[in-house]
Structures are given as structure tokens and as C-alpha cells.
Design a protein around this motif. Structure first.
Motif, short mmCIF file in Angstrom:
data_model
loop_
_atom_site.label_atom_id
_atom_site.label_comp_id
_atom_site.label_asym_id
_atom_site.label_seq_id
_atom_site.Cartn_x
_atom_site.Cartn_y
_atom_site.Cartn_z
N ARG A 44 0.81 -1.23 0.00
CA ARG A 44 0.00 0.00 0.00
C ARG A 44 0.84 1.27 0.00
N ASP A 45 2.06 1.18 0.56
CA ASP A 45 2.88 2.38 0.64
C ASP A 45 3.84 2.52 -0.53
N ASP A 46 3.65 1.65 -1.55
CA ASP A 46 4.61 1.64 -2.65
C ASP A 46 4.73 3.01 -3.31
N PHE A 51 8.24 7.41 -4.36
CA PHE A 51 8.46 8.85 -4.41
C PHE A 51 9.76 9.21 -3.69
N LEU A 52 9.89 8.59 -2.52
CA LEU A 52 11.09 8.82 -1.71
C LEU A 52 12.34 8.37 -2.47
N TRP A 53 12.24 7.17 -3.06
CA TRP A 53 13.41 6.63 -3.78
C TRP A 53 13.76 7.48 -4.98
N ILE A 54 12.74 8.06 -5.61
CA ILE A 54 13.03 8.95 -6.73
C ILE A 54 13.82 10.15 -6.24
N GLY A 55 13.44 10.63 -5.04
CA GLY A 55 14.20 11.73 -4.42
C GLY A 55 15.65 11.32 -4.22
N VAL A 109 15.95 0.11 5.45
CA VAL A 109 16.04 0.09 3.99
C VAL A 109 16.47 -1.30 3.52
N ARG A 110 15.77 -1.77 2.48
CA ARG A 110 16.18 -3.04 1.89
C ARG A 110 16.79 -2.75 0.54
N LEU A 111 17.98 -3.31 0.37
CA LEU A 111 18.69 -3.07 -0.88
C LEU A 111 18.71 -4.35 -1.71
N ALA A 394 16.24 -0.73 -7.85
CA ALA A 394 16.26 -0.68 -9.31
C ALA A 394 16.19 0.77 -9.77
N MET A 395 15.31 1.56 -9.13
CA MET A 395 15.19 2.96 -9.51
C MET A 395 16.54 3.67 -9.33
#
Lengths: 420, 637
Positions: A44-46, A51-55, A109-111, A394-395
Motif C-alpha cells: 500500500r505504501d509503494d 516517491f522517496l526513492w526517486i528523491g 532500507v532493503r537493498l 532498481a530505480m
């Protein structure tokens, strides 16, 4: 260093922005639309997390663009080594998701290490091949070194039980070698067995026809009987191997699983392995020409398509925005790849140009396999769509790779100073 | 650097090639196969739910509602989405054992784990409401409502209405093009079958979005693609439900049939075949055991005796003989023939019922006293083929123009029949035909038409059940085509003579104990000998005597004299129809009590089962007897 101006290619940035926006829109539709109540908590929080990861990715672009090219070249091998270590580490202490042990947990964080490994590998192989200028273009030992460099992480990825990502590495080998000048004959020798193998899954006859065509083509192209013999052996061998595996070695149910993509609607598949494909194709058809509208896709909003935030995000766009939407996204992707090829070609130094070719290779393989899977042309192989699928690593990795290409292109004059 | 440039081009070419390939695939999936024919998108998200149309109701001639629909509820399970931990909750709501829920779940899974399968049929409204209230916590549990027949009055009219039943595979194969689907209900017999096409209406459809748990979310496109169901036409029947109910109550313990017609219009006022069945049985899902018991019942309740049983008409045939003799000049009105106790043909002696000698009597008197020997003489004078041709003109020996009901034509022999059957034959073989015995049979429906023609002076009406069909929503009215009466070419003066004779039957003859109080009538009793058991009791009548409004034929198997079983039933039916009540006279009380309590037909069942239905033995020899066929439905203009 003196000549370069801080001017990253604006078209690339624009295309990147368009794709990221399309991906965000799809994620928003899923996680903020009616489908949300059928999604698991974690999904649900994807949208917000993406958005955060794009930042984070944008910050990484800023940092990478500040780095001098020389630093990237020096950092290539250490980065490669680090990713290998991380891959090994993830095998030992990694987090398992969907049967794949590809994630390293760093606090909250999961990498997904294998994504980062693509960047390290592209850098390393570019660095290796850029030293080649003193040798002849036909030197096979270099090619073998490069191949080994690429296959090493692929092996670790296979151990992670992530065949899809391993395929990306394997696919990278002929692309990078082709770009760096390995003879077309050898490249064709590498590619032809893969094509024959794919065709053998669909029809042995088609595979044999392709084997004959490849053999003839290579004979004609090289004029060497030995090459033709190699081609015949490779393509014919793979076809025979596939036929043997399908008919003798695998159990019938395993064969059916493997081939289910050709007929996912069949009664024995539609509830199991075929489910993804049936629902994904239904989503595409449901979208039709103009789409059902934002947050209006019956298949999407009924949460029928599994993994629709990640591997099947394209089906969301295709359903809600129709053929028009899916062709626009496909067009953006094509434009980005072609733009990157152009940038790579403009960089005269092999390091920058091979990085660009490698990046395009990584994206191209992802796009082919992902959309091929969503449209039911390929078996379900879990690979995300670059810049659109949910997935922070991936992003970050794809964007960083893009930034590296931008950087080498932007500073291509720097490279040529101590290049040749 | 040329080689390098080539490689750049090749690489770009590969990218373009791959993208074009994917693009073509997208066009193929989304542009070409995307739009489906009926606008329903593929995949599981949009579910088509069919909305059953309300089957048309039926009303009697006074507007009393006889048949309409009631809702029934079915609970469906979709195994893939069903949460097994909820099985106890569902079992609780349904009031069944947990194991039952699990069993139904397994049954559903073997059919299709993804599709809702009807698992609990005909749950009560209360149970349905309970499940509905908890539906949000029962993924994979859905419900269906459909409509079943409901019967309102005490008139069963089972053979008139017929019944509605789930379509069978063979019929489905024929009717698929008309939109029938597995599980649909279709009229099988009677009016339900004859008027299936207009009763049925048109199924509607609703498209709903269902989520991945199989529960409905909302209408697809806010219902823009839905198609509402269109109800069927209501049938306004010619039946009088009170007469029907009365007649049914009088048939207790009897086998046979009764048909009452309006002699002028041919409207069927009452239509009884006993034993019958409860049509409401078919409104539930008929269990195999109920079905078997109906089919294996020795009384054969599914058999329509009014149209399919051929009986020798017995003395009810004598008015026909009189009319033909008068018209063909064999007899004149005041001509007297001898009525001896016995009549010799060759070496056989044919006798009167009670061995009485009436002396020389006119034809009217012969009808009144039902003199057999009088009509033997007439038959001896008449050629067999003349007899045969006239019988056909009266509507015998052929199907009655009443569409949608299975019929037997009955047997009206001609000389070629006797040649075929017996080779050498003499008048001894045919003389019995003069008194409605021997190698002949007629159905109660044919007899009723005949009674109507006797009453109205020679017009053979077309029987029909439906006055009009009215659509309840549009008020569109459709009227069936009813063929005009057939004229029997016999002078009305001859009819008057015969009517007079039949009137005297009621005042002074065998019908004097079943007269309708204060309503003059005409009738003729019949007692048909039956080789398999006791005689069949028959009666035809019309009333009032002047300007008749009802014509009735009654046949009761193995019930003895016509005057003691068939006649009182016909008389009570006529009285009820004409006056709306039954007079409080002692004869009427006597007959009602006796008919309601007396078991007449039952004892000889043992003999009958071997050759059931009983009196059709004559009919089965009939050369004209074609396999019973149901004809196309009534056409509407």
C-alpha cells in the motif's frame, strides 16, 4: 576538464522524467484507487516509498554529475568488487522475498544488491574494454575476460535464485562486446543459439529453420567453413538440447509450466502459472484503444493482476490508458534508448561509449523481457520495467547508470585528453 | 570509424526492431482483440450476471390471479476465494453442519474453482437475509435470486397450465439459438409450453465489477452497459377457476377427464384430467424420487386424458347417429322404428341395456330412452363410409385444432380399416358403431366440441384457452388467432329434433336425476363397455337448453353407468358456471357428497396397469393414430 561545461543532456533528463511520472501515475492509481483494499499492507505504501526513492535517485544524479570522469574509471573495479561482496553477503544474510534471496537489510532500507551489481558490472567491463585500444579488434581473449567479468555476478545472482536478473547479465555480454568491436560473426555465434533456443520452446521446426538460416548467414558473412560449422553446432545443439530437455528430461508438468505462456488460458494453467498472464492479457484487452480511465481499470482495480506495482506495472498503464497510453510509454522508452545510443556514439573514448552501450543493453533486456512477459510472448520472468516498476534499488541503480552516461557524455572532452 | 558507425546503426536498429515487435503485439492485444462483441471486457474483473425475466402470470376469465412467480434464493460458492476458516460461520447462518459446507465446497471445486457454483439451493428468505448481512465477511460467497412458479387458487389445472422445468440437454441443444442457457427453466407441457415464447420474456444482464475475492464492488461503468430484463406477457385465460376447482374436487378417486366449452366461442371453461399432479412440485427443484414417482405411478398423472385418451363414446354417440340418419334421409322426424329388446344380425343378438322393448318409437324418443336396437337398425341401413365421413365432419378421428397440447386423434374406422384389420368382415363387426361401441374411440375434448355443436345447432367451435396476452409493463395486448367454427352441413331442423330428444333425456330419461334446478338443459349419458374392466361412464350435455352457454363432456374410467358418475359431475359444473353456486336441493347435496367420497375408478387398477392408459386400446390400433406430437405454438397476429 577545462572544456567541459556542466550541461547534462536535457532530452535524456526529460525522457527520464516522463517515464518516472508514468510509473508514479500507475502506482498512484493502484495504491490510492479502489484496489487498495485488496493489496497487502506492504504494497500500500509503494507509491510514497517510490516517491522517496526517486528523491534519493535525483540526489544521486546530482552527486554523480559532480564527479570527474577519471574518478568513475578509478572507481569501476572497486565498485565491481564491492557489488560482488554484497552479492555474496546477501546469499548469506540476505532477506528472502518470493523465494529469491536478493535483498540486504540496512536498518529500515532493503537493498536489492543485484540491481546495484548491474551498475558495477557495466563500469568494470567498460573499464576493462577501454584498455583494448592497443590490441587488435579481433582479440578473443579480451572478449573472454570481459565475458568472465560479466558472468561472475550472474553466477551469484543465479545462486540467489533470481534467473531473470541473471539473464540480464548474460544478455549484456554480446551487446557490450559487439559495441566494443568484436566481430559480428562471433556476436552472431553467441546470439544465434539463444534465438534458436527460444524458438525451440515454441516449435522445433521453427528452431531448425532458424538454425539453418543462421548457419547460412554466418557462412556467407565470414566465408569460413569452420564458423559455419560452429554455428550449426551451436544452434543445432541448443535446439536438440531443448527438444531433449522438453521431451525426455523434464516431467510433463514441468514442461507445461515452462510452456504455459504459450497457452496460459488452458484449464490446467489458468489458476496456477497461467494466472498472471491470463489476467495481464485481460487487462490489456480491457484497456482497448483508449483505456478505461485513470483509476477505472476493472482488472487493475480488482487487483487481479499480481505484482502490478512491480513486474506488471505496464498492464496498469495499458488498461487505464489503453493502447494509446501503452504506445506512448513504449515510445518514451524507445526514445530514451536511442538517445543514449546517440550519446554513447558521441563519446569518442571507449569507456564512456561502452558505459552508454551497457546501460542501453541493461534497459533493453529489461524492457524486452518485461513487456514480452506482460503481453504473453515470453514466460513469466520476474524482471521490472526500468523507471516505471516499483523498486527502490532498481530505480536508484537505473538512474545512477543513466547519470553516469550523462556524466561521461557531458565530460567527453575530459576523457579524450588522456585517452588515445 | 565507418565500421563503428555501422555498429551504432545496427544497435539502434535492434532497439527499433524490438520496440516495433512489442508495439505490434500491443496493437494486436489492445487494438484488435480488445473490443469484444457484446462490449463485455475479458478477464475476471467484469462479471456478467443475468437477470431473469419475470415469467408472465396467468389469470382466469374473471381476472382472478391463478399463477405468478415467487423469488427463490440460491447461495453460490467460489472455492478459490472462499476462506475456509469462515466455513463454521456460513454453516451457522445456513443452519447446516460444517461438513456440509466443506462437502459443497469440494463439489464446487471439482466444477470450477473460479466460478460461483450454486451450492445451496432454495434457501428461505430469512436464511438468505442472514447470509446477505454477513456477506462482507464471507469472501467467495455470493447469491442468486430467481423466480419460480406460484399457484394461487385451489384449482390445480395441472394439465392446463402444464409445468415449468429446468431445460434438458436435448432441448437446450435445439434452443440454444433462442438464447436458452443451461439451468434455464422452460415450459414443458400445457399452456406453459404452448405459450413459452410469450410467457418467457427476455433475460437482462448486469455487468458488475468483482474484486479478486469474487465479491461485487459496483456496477461496471455505472450500469451503462446493462440491459434490463423484459417480463413476459400475462395470459388472460378462458378458464373459470371456480368451476375448475369444483370439478377437480368431484373427481376424487376417479380417473378420467372433463372438458367444458363455451359453445359459441370455443373458450375452454374447464379442463380436467385426473389423476393429475401438483404443478407446484415443479416450482421446487424436483428431486429424482419425486420425478420417478410421478412417472412410475400406475395412474400416470402426467398423462393428459382429456386429449390423449380415446374412449368408445357409448350412447353419447346416438345424437350423432340420429343427425346423420335425418340428414341422409334414412329417417324422418316422425318416422317410427321398432325398439325390440334384441336385434339379430347373422347369428348374433344385440340387446338393449336392460332388455326392454319400447315398441315403435320416434328418433327423439329413441334418444330419450337410449334405445340400442333402434340405432342398430339405423346403422344397418347406413354405409360404413358414410358413417366415417360424417364422423370426421363432427371433428372425430383427427386432432382438435388446439395447439400446444399432445393429442391422440382417436379411431374412426372406415371400410379399409376393417379390410386391413380383419380381412373378411360382416355387418356384425360394424353394427356396434351405431351405439358408439366397438372399434372406435374419441377423446373427451372431441366429445366436448361435439356437445357444443349439438347445443348451438351445428357449429363446431375451436377450443382455446387464451383470450388475450397483456404485457404488464407496456400494456401491449396480443390476441391469439382463433379459427372460426366449422359448420356441420346438417339442417338446423334436424338439430332441433335431436336437441329435443336430449332435453327429454334430462327431463324424463337417464339424466332426470341430474337435472340442474331451474335451468333446462340437454344431455346424453353413455356407458361404454370396456374389455379390461368395468364400463366407462360418459356424459355430454349443454345448458341452458335454449341458447346454451356451456357444453360439457365428461368421461370417467371404469365407473359404470354414465348417469351415476359422469352425468352428475357435468351437471354440477354447468350449474356452478351458470348460477355461480350449487342449489341447496337434496339431489345436489346427495351427488356432491357421493362424488366426493366415492372411489369409482380405483379398484380396477390392477387390470389397468397392464394396459394403461386403459381405454386407448382402440386408439392404439388406429391407422390414423400418429405418434403424439405437439404442434407449434399459437400464432399471434
Amino acid at each position: 576538464m577545462q572544456n567541459s561545461t556542466w550541461k547534462p543532456d536535457p532530452w535524456t533528463l526529460l525522457l527520464w522524467g516522463g517515464l518516472v511520472a508514468a510509473g508514479l501515475m500507475a502506482l498512484y492509481s493502484i495504491t490510492r484507487g479502489p484496489a487498495v483494499e485488496y493489496l497487502s499492507e506492504s504494497v500500500r505504501d509503494d507509491f510514497s516509498r517510490q516517491f522517496l526513492w526517486i528523491g534519493v535517485s535525483v540526489v544521486s544524479v546530482g552527486i554523480i554529475l559532480l564527479l570527474p570522469v577519471r574518478f568513475l574509471r578509478y572507481a569501476a573495479y572497486p565498485a565491481y568488487a564491492t557489488t560482488l561482496v554484497l552479492l555474496a553477503l546477501s546469499l548469506m544474510v540476505g532477506v528472502e522475498v518470493h523465494g529469491t534471496r536478493a535483498w540486504l537489510a540496512l536498518g529500515p532500507v532493503r537493498l536489492q544488491v543485484s540491481e546495484l551489481a548491474k551498475v558495477g558490472t557495466v563500469l568494470a567491463v567498460a573499464q576493462l574494454l577501454s584498455k583494448r585500444h592497443m590490441r587488435t579488434g579481433q582479440d578473443l581473449s579480451f572478449a573472454l575476460e570481459a565475458a568472465a567479468l560479466i558472468v561472475a555476478p550472474a553466477g551469484l545472482v543465479i545462486l540467489q535464485n533470481d534467473l531473470g536478473t541473471a539473464l540480464v547479465f548474460f544478455g549484456l555480454v554480446p551487446i557490450v562486446l559487439f559495441w566494443s568491436g568484436l566481430s559480428l560473426t562471433v556476436i552472431l555465434l553467441m546470439v544465434s543459439p539463444a534465438i534458436a533456443g527460444y524458438l525451440a520452446l515454441l516449435s522445433i521446426r521453427a528452431a531448425l529453420v532458424s538454425a539453418v538460416l543462421f548457419t547460412g548467414l554466418l557462412w556467407w558473412h565470414s566465408g569460413q567453413r569452420s564458423i559455419a560449422a560452429f554455428a550449426a553446432t551451436f544452434t543445432g545443439g541448443v535446439t536438440a538440447a531443448v527438444a531433449l530437455v522438453l521431451n525426455k528430461i523434464l516431467q510433463p508438468y514441468q514442461v507445461e509450466r515452462l510452456l504455459s505462456f504459450t497457452n496460459p488460458g488452458a484449464e490446467q494453467f489458468r489458476q496456477g502459472v497461467g494466472f498472471h498472464l491470463v489476467q495481464s492479457k485481460a487487462a490489456l484487452q480491457s484497456g482497448g484503444l483508449w483505456g478505461t480511465g485513470f483509476m477505472q481499470g476493472p482488472q487493475t482495480q480488482g487487483a487481479y493482476v499480481p505484482e502490478q506495482t512491480t513486474d506488471f506495472v505496464f498492464s496498469v498503464i495499458a488498461e487505464e490508458f489503453g493502447l494509446v497510453g501503452s504506445l506512448v510509454v513504449l515510445g518514451l522508452l524507445a526514445a530514451l534508448l536511442l538517445r543514449l545510443i546517440k550519446l554513447g556514439a558521441e563519446v569518442k573514448h571507449p569507456f564512456g561509449s561502452i558505459v552508454a552501450a551497457g546501460a542501453v543493453g541493461v534497459y533493453l533486456i529489461h524492457i524486452t523481457i518485461n513487456i514480452g512477459m506482460v503481453t504473453g510472448m515470453l514466460p513469466v520472468i520476474g524482471l521490472p520495467l526500468p523507471f516505471l516498476s516499483y523498486g527502490g534499488s532498481a530505480m536508484l541503480a537505473n538512474t545512477a547508470l543513466l547519470a553516469i552516461v550523462l556524466n561521461t557524455h557531458m565530460r567527453r572532452e575530459d576523457l579524450s585528453i588522456y585517452g588515445y | 570509424m565507418d565500421e563503428y558507425r555501422t555498429r551504432v546503426r545496427i544497435y539502434a536498429g535492434v532497439v527499433v526492431f524490438v520496440v516495433l515487435l512489442l508495439g505490434f503485439r500491443l496493437v494486436q492485444l489492445q487494438g484488435i482483440s480488445g473490443a469484444t462483441q457484446d462490449g463485455v471486457p475479458p478477464g475476471s474483473a467484469v462479471r456478467t450476471q443475468f437477470v431473469e425475466a419475470a415469467r408472465g402470470a396467468m389469470y382466469d376469465r374473471d381476472g382472478t390471479r391463478l399463477v405468478d412467480n415467487r423469488p427463490t434464493y440460491t447461495i453460490l460458492l467460489t472455492p478459490r476465494y472462499f476462506d475456509r476458516s469462515k466455513a463454521p460461520l456460513l454453516a451457522d447462518l445456513l443452519g447446516v453442519a460444517d461438513s456440509t459446507v466443506h462437502r459443497r465446497l469440494e463439489e464446487a471445486r471439482t466444477r470450477n474453482a473460479f466460478r460461483p457454483t450454486p451450492s445451496f439451493r432454495e434457501v428461505s428468505f430469512e436464511t438468505f437475509s442472514r447470509v446477505q448481512e454477513h456477506q462482507y465477511e464471507l469472501p467467495g460467497v455470493t447469491y442468486d435470486m430467481d423466480l419460480r412458479r406460484r399457484y394461487h387458487t385451489s384449482a390445480r389445472a395441472a394439465h392446463t397450465f402444464g409445468y415449468v422445468h429446468e431445460i434438458d440437454d436435448r432441448t437446450l441443444a435445439q434452443k440454444q439459438s433462442q438464447g436458452y442457457r443451461l439451468g434455464d427453466r422452460i415450459g414443458r407441457t400445457g399452456l406453459e409450453q404452448a405459450y413459452e415464447s410469450i410467457l418467457r420474456g427476455e433475460r437482462g444482464r448486469e455487468l458488475v465489477l468483482v474484486n479478486v475475492h469474487g465479491t461485487e464492488v459496483k456496477r461496471y461503468r455505472n450500469g451503462r452497459m446493462d440491459e434490463p430484463s423484459v417480463g413476459g406477457y400475462d395470459l388472460h385465460l378462458t378458464l373459470d377457476h371456480e368451476v375448475q376447482a369444483l370439478a377437480e374436487s368431484l373427481f376424487v378417486g376417479k380417473r378420467g377427464a372433463a372438458v367444458a366449452l363455451d359453445p359459441d366461442t370455443g373458450e375452454v371453461l374447464s379442463f380436467i384430467s385426473k389423476p393429475d399432479f401438483d404443478p407446484a412440485l415443479f416450482a421446487r427443484s424436483v428431486s429424482a424420487s419425486v420425478w420417478d414417482s410421478l412417472q412410475s405411478n400406475p395412474h400416470d398423472p402426467l398423462y393428459n386424458r382429456a386429449t390423449q385418451s380415446g374412449y368408445p363414446p357409448g350412447s353419447t354417440w346416438k345424437p350423432f347417429m340420429a343427425l346423420v340418419a335425418l340428414q341422409t334421409g334414412l329417417l324422418r322426424e316422425n318416422e317410427r322404428l321398432n325398439c325390440p329388446a334384441g336385434y339379430r344380425i347373422g347369428r348374433r343378438i344385440f340387446r338393449n341395456h336392460d332388455g326392454k322393448n319400447e315398441g315403435r318409437i320416434t328418433v327423439a324418443k329413441a334418444l330419450e330412452v337410449s334405445c340400442n336396437t333402434f340405432f342398430y337398425q339405423v346403422m344397418e341401413e347406413m354405409s360404413l363410409n358414410t358413417w366415417h365421413d360424417w364422423a370426421l365432419k363432427f371433428g372425430f378421428g383427427q386432432d382438435v385444432p388446439l395447439n400446444g397440447f399432445r393429442q391422440e386423434p382417436g379411431l374412426i374406422p372406415d371400410s379399409s380399416y376393417f379390410n386391413r384389420t380383419y380381412g373378411r368382415w360382416t355387418q356384425g363387426y360394424t353394427i356396434n358403431l351405431g351405439i358408439g361401441q366397438g372399434d372406435m374411440s374419441v377423446t373427451p375434448l372431441q366429445l366436448a366440441r361435439y356437445a357444443a355443436a349439438l347445443g348451438n345447432g351445428g357449429r363446431l367451435p375451436t377450443p382455446h384457452f387464451v383470450r388475450k396476452a397483456v404485457h404488464p409493463e407496456t400494456n401491449d395486448v396480443r390476441r391469439p388467432d382463433v379459427a372460426a367454427p366449422t359448420h356441420i352441413p346438417i339442417d338446423s331442423s334436424h338439430f332441433e329434433i335431436v336437441q329435443e330428444g336430449m332435453h327429454r333425456v334430462m327431463t324424463d330419461g337417464t339424466g332426470q336425476w341430474v337435472q340442474i334446478p331451474d335451468v333446462p338443459s340437454a344431455g346424453k349419458t353413455g356407458t361404454a363397455q370396456n374389455p379390461h374392466g368395468e364400463d366407462h361412464s360418459l356424459f355430454i350435455m349443454f345448458a341452458p337448453y335454449e341458447n346454451p352457454e356451456i357444453a360439457i363432456a365428461v368421461a370417467i374410467e371404469n365407473a359404470g353407468y354414465g348417469a351415476t358418475a359422469a352425468a352428475p359431475i357435468a351437471s354440477l359444473m354447468a350449474e356452478k358456471y351458470l348460477t355461480g353456486t350449487i342449489a341447496d336441493a337434496w339431489e345436489r347435496r346427495y351427488w356432491r357428497k357421493r362424488l366426493r367420497e366415492e372411489v369409482r375408478s380405483a379398484p380396477s387398477i390392477e387390470a389397468d396397469t397392464s394396459a394403461s392408459p386403459p381405454a386407448t386400446q382402440a386408439a392404439t390400433q388406429s391407422p390414423a393414430s400418429t405418434p403424439a406430437s405437439s404442434r407449434p405454438e399459437d400464432s399471434f397476429p
